[in-house]
Design a protein around this motif. Structure first.
Motif, short mmCIF file in Angstrom:
data_model
loop_
_atom_site.label_atom_id
_atom_site.label_comp_id
_atom_site.label_asym_id
_atom_site.label_seq_id
_atom_site.Cartn_x
_atom_site.Cartn_y
_atom_site.Cartn_z
N VAL A 179 0.65 -1.28 0.00
CA VAL A 179 -0.08 -0.21 -0.05
C VAL A 179 0.75 1.16 -0.02
O VAL A 179 0.14 2.32 -0.47
N GLN A 180 2.28 1.14 0.38
CA GLN A 180 2.98 2.40 0.25
C GLN A 180 3.23 2.70 -1.02
O GLN A 180 3.75 3.83 -1.50
N GLU A 196 1.29 -0.96 -7.60
CA GLU A 196 0.63 -2.13 -7.28
C GLU A 196 -0.66 -2.24 -8.17
O GLU A 196 -0.76 -3.31 -8.62
N ASN A 197 -1.51 -1.30 -8.53
CA ASN A 197 -2.54 -1.25 -9.20
C ASN A 197 -2.22 -1.35 -10.59
O ASN A 197 -2.82 -2.37 -11.05
N ARG A 229 -3.44 -5.04 -12.93
CA ARG A 229 -4.20 -4.75 -14.09
C ARG A 229 -3.52 -5.43 -15.13
O ARG A 229 -4.12 -6.20 -16.02
N MET A 230 -2.24 -5.18 -15.28
CA MET A 230 -1.36 -5.90 -16.28
C MET A 230 -1.40 -7.38 -16.13
O MET A 230 -1.63 -8.24 -16.99
N ARG A 231 -1.31 -7.99 -15.12
CA ARG A 231 -1.42 -9.42 -14.78
C ARG A 231 -2.66 -9.92 -15.21
O ARG A 231 -3.00 -10.83 -15.76
N ASP A 232 -4.03 -9.20 -14.91
CA ASP A 232 -5.47 -9.62 -14.88
C ASP A 232 -5.76 -9.74 -16.28
O ASP A 232 -6.28 -10.45 -17.07
#
Length: 52
Positions: free
Chosen positions: A18-19, A24-25, A29-32
């Motif tokens: 979360v830092q 992370e977002n 999204r790239m992975r999904d």
């Protein structure tokens, strides 16, 4: 004349994703949306898909 600019490092603590929510977002999204949905055959194929 070369000017040297120093950059201070700020590491993300382990297990504290979360830092850096933006990265992370993006990674999620790239992975999904791409990596889990596509079977890549060559490195060139990977590059074309990511560029698209």
């Amino acid at each position: 004349m070369v000017r040297k600019i120093s950059v201070e490092w700020h590491y993300i603590a382990r297990g504290k994703s979360v830092q850096n929510g933006f990265c992370e977002n993006f990674n999620g999204r790239m992975r999904d949306e791409l990596l889990n949905e596509t079977l890549f055959l060559t490195l060139a194929h990977v590059r074309r898909e990511i560029a698209a």
